[in-house]
Design an enzyme around this catalytic site. Sequence first.
Site, PDB file in Angstrom:
ATOM      1  N   GLY A 122       0.771  -1.243   0.000  1.00  0.00           N
ATOM      2  CA  GLY A 122       0.000   0.000   0.000  1.00  0.00           C
ATOM      3  C   GLY A 122       0.799   1.287   0.000  1.00  0.00           C
ATOM      4  O   GLY A 122       0.293   2.339  -0.419  1.00  0.00           O
ATOM      5  N   GLU A 137       4.527   4.150   5.642  1.00  0.00           N
ATOM      6  CA  GLU A 137       3.257   3.412   5.622  1.00  0.00           C
ATOM      7  C   GLU A 137       2.177   4.236   4.921  1.00  0.00           C
ATOM      8  O   GLU A 137       2.223   5.463   4.939  1.00  0.00           O
ATOM      9  CB  GLU A 137       2.797   3.121   7.050  1.00  0.00           C
ATOM     10  N   ASP A 138       1.208   3.547   4.357  1.00  0.00           N
ATOM     11  CA  ASP A 138       0.054   4.256   3.790  1.00  0.00           C
ATOM     12  C   ASP A 138      -0.972   4.584   4.862  1.00  0.00           C
ATOM     13  O   ASP A 138      -1.580   5.648   4.840  1.00  0.00           O
ATOM     14  CB  ASP A 138      -0.593   3.445   2.655  1.00  0.00           C
ATOM     15  N   ASP A 189      -3.788   1.838  11.462  1.00  0.00           N
ATOM     16  CA  ASP A 189      -5.127   1.506  11.912  1.00  0.00           C
ATOM     17  C   ASP A 189      -5.020   1.124  13.398  1.00  0.00           C
ATOM     18  O   ASP A 189      -4.970   2.008  14.256  1.00  0.00           O
ATOM     19  CB  ASP A 189      -5.611   0.361  11.007  1.00  0.00           C
ATOM     20  N   LYS A 208      -5.659   6.679  11.347  1.00  0.00           N
ATOM     21  CA  LYS A 208      -7.015   6.505  11.890  1.00  0.00           C
ATOM     22  C   LYS A 208      -6.897   6.329  13.395  1.00  0.00           C
ATOM     23  O   LYS A 208      -6.975   5.205  13.908  1.00  0.00           O
ATOM     24  CB  LYS A 208      -7.636   5.228  11.314  1.00  0.00           C
ATOM     25  N   PHE A 252     -14.242   3.436   5.163  1.00  0.00           N
ATOM     26  CA  PHE A 252     -13.648   2.408   4.292  1.00  0.00           C
ATOM     27  C   PHE A 252     -12.965   3.116   3.128  1.00  0.00           C
ATOM     28  O   PHE A 252     -13.601   3.483   2.149  1.00  0.00           O
ATOM     29  CB  PHE A 252     -14.738   1.466   3.802  1.00  0.00           C
ATOM     30  N   VAL A 253     -11.667   3.337   3.269  1.00  0.00           N
ATOM     31  CA  VAL A 253     -10.945   4.121   2.262  1.00  0.00           C
ATOM     32  C   VAL A 253     -10.130   3.237   1.329  1.00  0.00           C
ATOM     33  O   VAL A 253      -9.562   2.232   1.744  1.00  0.00           O
ATOM     34  CB  VAL A 253     -10.032   5.186   2.914  1.00  0.00           C
ATOM     35  N   ASP A 281      -6.284  -0.748  -0.853  1.00  0.00           N
ATOM     36  CA  ASP A 281      -7.061  -1.662  -1.689  1.00  0.00           C
ATOM     37  C   ASP A 281      -8.337  -2.159  -1.026  1.00  0.00           C
ATOM     38  O   ASP A 281      -8.502  -2.075   0.195  1.00  0.00           O
ATOM     39  CB  ASP A 281      -6.216  -2.886  -2.043  1.00  0.00           C
ATOM     40  N   ARG A 315      -5.966   0.269  -5.914  1.00  0.00           N
ATOM     41  CA  ARG A 315      -4.687   0.818  -5.452  1.00  0.00           C
ATOM     42  C   ARG A 315      -4.155   1.918  -6.359  1.00  0.00           C
ATOM     43  O   ARG A 315      -3.399   2.780  -5.920  1.00  0.00           O
ATOM     44  CB  ARG A 315      -3.621  -0.285  -5.373  1.00  0.00           C
TER      45      ARG A 315
END
Length: 186
Positions: free
Chosen positions: A49, A105-106, A109, A137, A158-159, A165, A171
């Site tokens: 990601g 990192e993308d 969470d 997040k 939900f991104v 992805d 992506r």
Amino acid sequence: MKHNENEDISSILVSEEQIQQITDRLAKQISEDYRDDERQVVLLIILKGSVPFAAELMKKLTIPVQLEFMKVSSYGATTKSSGEIKIHLDIKRDDLKDLDILIIEDIIDTGYTLNRLTTLLKNRNAHSVKTCTLLDKPSRREVDLTPDYTGVRIPDAFVVGFGLDYNENYRTLPYVGILDPKVYSH
Ligand code: PRP
């Protein structure tokens, strides 16, 4: 016939223009912070990601960096061994002691992945380990982890897009968007 993935996005959360502004700001800050560093700086790009974000960020840095890649997955707190991280692709360097590693990192969470990866690299004697994420997040966090560099904090939606992805799709979209629930609720 192949469909256009843009049609599955209900709204844009981080636009292409915002991504440019974020990566401008982060690259400037990172370049300043490491400017007088006498060790080798390594961008550790976590597959898959983080690739679009890392690509945008690295070309704006004004300091020399080397690139490494890892692919990992972590399983949260419910697995038998807490602190578990599975390494699918590893760095091929034995000695990390002279490296200042910046993990790219993308999204963060729960925080388990970055928490465990940071511990792993410190146990391998990396000189320093810092973290940089495009998206954070914080409402989902389960471990105490604050990234050193944050692009933008987002709500628990939900991104997808710009690396993120759903079932390996979306992506390559050039922005971060909220996936239309019709795609996954059937
Ligand atoms: C995502 C993301 C982080 C991790 C964050 O990766 O890139 O590595 O999840 O979640 P956490 O904070 O709860 O640990 P993912 O496993 O989806 O892999 P991918 O980048 O290949 O899609």
